[in-house]
Write a protein that holds these residues in place. Structure first.
Motif, PDB file in Angstrom:
ATOM      1  N   GLN A  53      39.834  47.567  44.725  1.00 13.59           N
ATOM      2  CA  GLN A  53      40.171  46.886  45.966  1.00 13.59           C
ATOM      3  C   GLN A  53      39.406  45.574  46.089  1.00 13.59           C
ATOM      4  O   GLN A  53      39.926  44.568  46.576  1.00 13.59           O
ATOM      5  N   ARG A  54      38.161  45.565  45.616  1.00 12.17           N
ATOM      6  CA  ARG A  54      37.382  44.328  45.618  1.00 12.17           C
ATOM      7  C   ARG A  54      38.034  43.279  44.714  1.00 12.17           C
ATOM      8  O   ARG A  54      38.054  42.088  45.031  1.00 12.17           O
ATOM      9  N   VAL A  55      38.545  43.717  43.563  1.00 11.19           N
ATOM     10  CA  VAL A  55      39.237  42.787  42.664  1.00 11.19           C
ATOM     11  C   VAL A  55      40.485  42.240  43.358  1.00 11.19           C
ATOM     12  O   VAL A  55      40.820  41.053  43.227  1.00 11.19           O
ATOM     13  N   GLY A  56      41.180  43.102  44.116  1.00 12.33           N
ATOM     14  CA  GLY A  56      42.344  42.642  44.869  1.00 12.33           C
ATOM     15  C   GLY A  56      41.987  41.570  45.887  1.00 12.33           C
ATOM     16  O   GLY A  56      42.703  40.574  46.046  1.00 12.33           O
ATOM     17  N   VAL A  57      40.861  41.753  46.570  1.00  9.87           N
ATOM     18  CA  VAL A  57      40.408  40.729  47.520  1.00  9.87           C
ATOM     19  C   VAL A  57      40.015  39.465  46.757  1.00  9.87           C
ATOM     20  O   VAL A  57      40.316  38.343  47.185  1.00  9.87           O
ATOM     21  N   ALA A  58      39.355  39.637  45.615  1.00  7.02           N
ATOM     22  CA  ALA A  58      38.915  38.480  44.823  1.00  7.02           C
ATOM     23  C   ALA A  58      40.093  37.625  44.386  1.00  7.02           C
ATOM     24  O   ALA A  58      40.023  36.384  44.435  1.00  7.02           O
ATOM     25  N   GLN A  59      41.195  38.268  43.948  1.00 10.18           N
ATOM     26  CA  GLN A  59      42.350  37.458  43.524  1.00 10.18           C
ATOM     27  C   GLN A  59      42.942  36.683  44.695  1.00 10.18           C
ATOM     28  O   GLN A  59      43.477  35.595  44.513  1.00 10.18           O
ATOM     29  N   ALA A  60      42.824  37.239  45.904  1.00 10.41           N
ATOM     30  CA  ALA A  60      43.314  36.518  47.078  1.00 10.41           C
ATOM     31  C   ALA A  60      42.463  35.285  47.373  1.00 10.41           C
ATOM     32  O   ALA A  60      42.934  34.320  47.986  1.00 10.41           O
ATOM     33  N   LEU A  61      41.192  35.297  46.915  1.00 14.33           N
ATOM     34  CA  LEU A  61      40.292  34.165  47.163  1.00 14.33           C
ATOM     35  C   LEU A  61      40.416  33.066  46.111  1.00 14.33           C
ATOM     36  O   LEU A  61      39.885  31.969  46.308  1.00 14.33           O
ATOM     37  N   CYS A  62      41.092  33.357  45.013  1.00 17.24           N
ATOM     38  CA  CYS A  62      41.228  32.341  43.961  1.00 17.24           C
ATOM     39  C   CYS A  62      41.966  31.111  44.517  1.00 17.24           C
ATOM     40  O   CYS A  62      43.001  31.235  45.180  1.00 17.24           O
ATOM     41  N   GLY A  63      41.421  29.947  44.218  1.00 18.89           N
ATOM     42  CA  GLY A  63      41.983  28.709  44.746  1.00 18.89           C
ATOM     43  C   GLY A  63      41.428  28.326  46.096  1.00 18.89           C
ATOM     44  O   GLY A  63      41.802  27.298  46.663  1.00 18.89           O
TER      45      GLY A  63
END
Length: 315
Positions: free
Chosen positions: A139-149
């Protein structure tokens, strides 16, 4: 920062959401609340440009999602209920891939990923395969991908679903930190979670917005003040005096573990010629020589506000 104006979405003959209008101001955490089938996921999919509305507008920083989709989507990071992860990639490789999709400048990607992994608590698992991670780390990785860019708006669909209590606390704290620098919109079935995190709440019911308000306004009790008090006086002597106060509508006794101490909940009318309820209570207890050991003003819980809103006949 992001706004829906009279948005309607149909799937064939099925009307999923109808005439939705609400906004998420810059720098706030906004909770999207509703029962199953209320239209939360459909709404988030339109907010992020995954689905176009049949009618109405989705505006992101003043830009129309249909007319300027590329520019709008640059402003949004999205975590759907099922994170779009690639189990065969390492965390670092996956985030690099996402940054490339989001057209982050190539030379800036390594530093950008290190920063995101530090924010999301992923540094220690950077070289591990996503498929080998626990549910909480995934789930943390999912949040991290949302922060990319580095998008200014983060949209999260049920971000704590399926997590254990410790993982829920960790993700909530991450969301709280994100809310300091981003506009965050998230849906959740957990009313306590929304009450803890959000400054603003939008309630959906049967595909419509039935309430949009700041959290303080939503849980306000109107002209009623509810007080919980612990008073060092026996119940038999105290209750008649409390009932005689001008502001008091109802007195309810509560269990008390201390001898000679009465616990009460008072339902009072706000205002009045003799002052607010707290002032009237203080004056009475001084006259009775009854020490006040505790006094707390109680507000509606979000659960009470939600149940009241969704049970009103006009919804």
């Amino acid at each position: 920062m992001i706004e829906l104006r009279h948005v309607t979405k149909r799937y064939g003959a099925t009307l999923a959401v109808s005439d939705l209008s609400f906004r998420a101001p810059q720098g706030q955490i906004v909770g999207l609340l509703g029962q199953n089938g209320a239209g939360k996921t459909t709404t988030l999919n339109m907010l992020t440009g995954y689905f176009p509305p049949n009618e109405g507008q989705v505006l992101v920083n003043g830009m129309d999602m249909l007319q300027q989709p590329r520019e709008c989507k640059r402003c949004i990071g999205y975590l759907p209920e099922k994170p779009p992860l690639y189990d065969e990639m390492t965390v670092a490789a996956y985030l690099t891939f996402v940054c490339e999709l989001k057209e982050v400048e190539r030379k800036a990607i390594p530093g950008h990923i290190r920063e995101i992994m530090a924010t999301c608590g992923l540094t220690e698992v950077a070289r591990r395969l996503v498929g080998h991670l626990s549910k909480g780390f995934r789930q943390r990785v999912g949040v991290a991908q949302a922060l990319c860019g580095n998008p200014p708006v983060i949209v999260l669909d049920e971000p704590t679903v399926g997590l254990d209590p410790r993982q829920v606390v960790e993700i909530r704290e991450l969301m709280r930190q994100l809310g300091k620098s981003h506009t965050v919109i998230f849906s959740s079935h957990l009313l306590s979670e929304i009450q803890q995190l959000c400054q603003r709440v939008v309630i959906l019911h049967k595909g419509r917005v039935i309430r949009e308000a700041d959290m303080a306004e939503l849980t306000d009790t109107g002209d009623t003040v509810r007080l919980r008090a612990s008073i060092a006086m026996k119940e038999k002597q105290l209750l008649p005096a409390l009932k005689g106060l001008e502001c008091v509508r109802r007195v309810k006794t509560l269990p008390s573990s201390a001898s000679g101490v009465t616990e009460v909940e008072l339902e009072c009318t706000r205002g009045g010629d003799r002052g607010d309820p707290q002032t009237q209570l203080f004056r009475l207890l001084c006259a009775l020589d009854a020490p006040l050991r505790m006094l707390v003003q109680q507000r509606d819980t979000l659960e009470e506000a939600f149940l009241r809103a969704t049970s009103e006949p006009d919804t």
